[in-house]
Design an enzyme around this catalytic site. Structure first.
Site, PDB file in Angstrom:
ATOM      1  NE  ARG A 278      27.263   8.015  22.031  1.00 36.69           N
ATOM      2  CZ  ARG A 278      28.192   7.485  21.244  1.00 36.69           C
ATOM      3  NH1 ARG A 278      28.954   8.261  20.523  1.00 36.69           N
ATOM      4  NH2 ARG A 278      28.348   6.166  21.154  1.00 36.69           N
ATOM      5  NE  ARG A 314      32.156   8.320  18.661  1.00 37.05           N
ATOM      6  CZ  ARG A 314      31.145   8.625  17.891  1.00 37.05           C
ATOM      7  NH1 ARG A 314      31.126   9.782  17.258  1.00 37.05           N
ATOM      8  NH2 ARG A 314      30.142   7.803  17.744  1.00 37.05           N
ATOM      9  CB  CYS A 344      51.028   6.581   6.513  1.00 38.15           C
ATOM     10  SG  CYS A 344      52.282   7.756   6.968  1.00 38.15           S
ATOM     11  CE1 TYR A 373      32.490   5.180  25.137  1.00 34.67           C
ATOM     12  CE2 TYR A 373      30.767   6.592  24.247  1.00 34.67           C
ATOM     13  CZ  TYR A 373      31.169   5.597  25.111  1.00 34.67           C
ATOM     14  OH  TYR A 373      30.263   5.034  25.974  1.00 34.67           O
TER      15      TYR A 373
HETATM   16  N1  LLP Z   1      26.978   0.710  30.003  1.00 37.45           N
HETATM   17  C1  LLP Z   1      27.573  -0.269  29.304  1.00 37.45           C
HETATM   18  C2  LLP Z   1      27.527  -1.653  29.812  1.00 37.45           C
HETATM   19  C3  LLP Z   1      28.218   0.041  28.086  1.00 37.45           C
HETATM   20  O1  LLP Z   1      28.808  -0.948  27.401  1.00 37.45           O
HETATM   21  C4  LLP Z   1      28.249   1.369  27.630  1.00 37.45           C
HETATM   22  C5  LLP Z   1      28.918   1.721  26.387  1.00 37.45           C
HETATM   23  C6  LLP Z   1      27.626   2.364  28.426  1.00 37.45           C
HETATM   24  C7  LLP Z   1      26.994   1.990  29.595  1.00 37.45           C
HETATM   25  C8  LLP Z   1      27.617   3.796  28.039  1.00 37.45           C
HETATM   26  O2  LLP Z   1      26.904   4.032  26.860  1.00 37.45           O
HETATM   27  P1  LLP Z   1      26.643   5.532  26.341  1.00 37.45           P
HETATM   28  O3  LLP Z   1      25.705   6.178  27.324  1.00 37.45           O
HETATM   29  O4  LLP Z   1      27.947   6.221  26.302  1.00 37.45           O
HETATM   30  O5  LLP Z   1      26.054   5.348  25.026  1.00 37.45           O
HETATM   31  N2  LLP Z   1      33.259   3.899  21.227  1.00 37.45           N
HETATM   32  C9  LLP Z   1      31.900   3.978  20.751  1.00 37.45           C
HETATM   33  C10 LLP Z   1      30.878   3.764  21.839  1.00 37.45           C
HETATM   34  C11 LLP Z   1      30.997   2.454  22.583  1.00 37.45           C
HETATM   35  C12 LLP Z   1      29.992   2.271  23.674  1.00 37.45           C
HETATM   36  C13 LLP Z   1      30.317   1.078  24.485  1.00 37.45           C
HETATM   37  N3  LLP Z   1      29.476   0.864  25.611  1.00 37.45           N
HETATM   38  C14 LLP Z   1      31.678   5.319  20.061  1.00 37.45           C
HETATM   39  O6  LLP Z   1      32.612   6.109  19.989  1.00 37.45           O
HETATM   40  O7  LLP Z   1      30.593   5.574  19.560  1.00 37.45           O
END
Ligand code: LLP
Length: 415
Positions: A278, A314, A344, A373
């Site tokens: 992210r 999201r 819908c 995401y």
């Molecule tokens: N590493 C692992 C093992 C993870 O499971 C994740 C994210 C990351 C790295 C990356 O995390 P970040 O830096 O992006 O926070 N769909 C959700 C977020 C799910 C995150 C899942 N794992 C949303 O839209 O907020």
């Protein structure tokens, strides 16, 4: 969001007005800024430039080949969680020697594919998974390099659906069981233990939970070494939050995060691995949509746009706040809208009672902070065509994933 905003009254990504893009790519579409992606990656790379570090971009955040290639050219590695993501990372030019494989449920074909491509590390999440990786490795005559993902039982203070480091979450090996797991791994012929791994959640807005986790990891590394294990890498996962709401959010910067990491773990003589997703792509992309109707309800005015929850999940999935602006600079003359999509379900709502410049049917609106995401979680629900993706590079743009036609969606079925 840098590289996004108004120029001469019109919303631009880098130097390109989004209304010009909408003439060649119908709405809705995602639009990314190459410069924003590069700048966010460089912030991490620079913050850790004095330490042996590997940044493994979490491909799940945005797996478009164009996005991964930009990061590959910058020297990034990849964190993948499926054979599909591994294939994407390799095809986009990330060398296998920079790829780590995470996730709780790696299957035999996935393990085979990863071993045959000689990836850097498996982040192992359970004893049964360890045994499975060992038996596949022995069968193929290979050695699997592994780290155990440890569940440190720490509350990351984030949305419950994206918290991963608490004992009730499905992820990792409980930290109390770590020494036994490493002892078991040391006996297996197909396994070479290299390191330790954590990932406590996503959209983490305070450094406190990270600090608790780093302290726990530093302790464990000491204990594991005393037990005779060679620990040469520490993977700290991803999770650093970003500012979705510029008025109220204040995420730690990559520099602040790096200072904390180095304070606790810099002296352990390990290579540090990070898996940011992210914080690299989230504020590097927007979703551009068009107003279909303005509908005056009895309680509110609905701005019905052509993007929906299937394109960007999201807001309905996590009640996530995303800034929404008009394509034309309203100069502060705002109206209250409920911004909704065509699907819908009442859950197909992007924002309620949101202040926004006055809009009419045909106007464009921009949902910000949609680079992570977003496209990756899109579906064809309501048999809507998958949302396309556009990449802006300074003065130009290109469609990096076109909208599929109806035949390619409906034609997948067998009557
Ligand atoms: N590493 C692992 C093992 C993870 O499971 C994740 C994210 C990351 C790295 C990356 O995390 P970040 O830096 O992006 O926070 N769909 C959700 C977020 C799910 C995150 C899942 N794992 C949303 O839209 O907020």
């Amino acid at each position: 969001m840098h590289n996004f905003g108004y120029r001469s009254g019109h919303y631009c990504v880098e130097n390109v007005p989004v209304h010009e893009i909408s003439e060649s790519c119908a709405t809705p579409f995602y639009c990314y800024s190459r410069t924003a992606i590069e700048t966010a990656y460089d912030a991490y790379a620079n913050a850790f430039s004095k330490h042996d570090t590997l940044i493994c971009y979490a491909v799940k955040a945005n797996s478009n080949q164009a996005v991964i290639s930009i990061l590959a050219a910058r020297g990034s590695g990849a964190d993948v969680v499926s054979e599909g993501e591994l294939r994407r990372a390799l095809l986009a030019g990330i060398p296998a020697s920079k790829i780590v494989y995470s996730g709780v449920a790696k299957t035999v074909p996935e393990i085979e594919f990863a071993l045959n491509n000689d990836i850097l590390l498996f982040n192992v999440e359970s004893e049964p998974e360890l045994q499975q990786i060992n038996s596949v490795a022995v069968r193929l005559g290979k050695i699997a390099r592994i780290a155990f993902r440890i569940n440190p039982d720490i509350d990351a203070g984030t949305h419950e659906k994206i918290s991963t480091g608490k004992s009730e979450n499905k992820f990792g090996i409980p930290w109390q069981a770590a020494r036994a797991a490493y002892a078991d791994a040391a006996k297996l012929p197909g396994i070479e233990v290299r390191g330790i791994d954590i990932h406590i959640g996503s959209q983490i807005m305070k450094l406190g939970p990270f600090e608790q986790a780093f302290e726990r990891i530093a302790d464990l590394v000491g204990q594991l070494r005393a037990d005779g294990h060679t620990i040469t890498s520490i993977d700290l996962g991803g999770g650093l939050g970003i500012n979705y709401n510029t008025e109220s959010d204040l995420a730690p910067t990559a520099e602040q995060y790096a200072a904390l990491v180095l304070k606790h773990l810099g002296r352990l003589d390990c290579r540090l691995i990070f898996e940011p997703g992210r914080s690299i792509v989230g504020n590097s992309g927007v979703l551009v949509s068009q107003v279909i109707y303005v509908k005056h309800g009895s309680k509110s005015t609905f701005l019905i746009i052509d993007a929906a929850m299937n394109d960007f999940l999201r807001p309905s999935m996590y009640n996530a706040y995303h800034h929404i602006v008009g394509e034309k600079d309203s100069g502060g003359e705002d109206v209250l809208y409920d911004v909704v999509g065509p699907v819908c379900e009442t859950g197909d709502t992007f924002a309620r009672s949101r202040k926004l410049g006055k809009q009419e049917a045909g106007d464009l609106v921009i949902v910000e902070g949609a680079g992570a995401y977003g496209a990756v979680m899109a579906s064809t629900y309501n048999t809507r065509r998958l949302v396309p993706e556009v990449l802006v590079e300074k003065d130009g743009f290109r469609i990096v994933r076109p909208r599929p036609d109806y035949d390619s969606i409906i034609g997948m079925d067998t009557p």
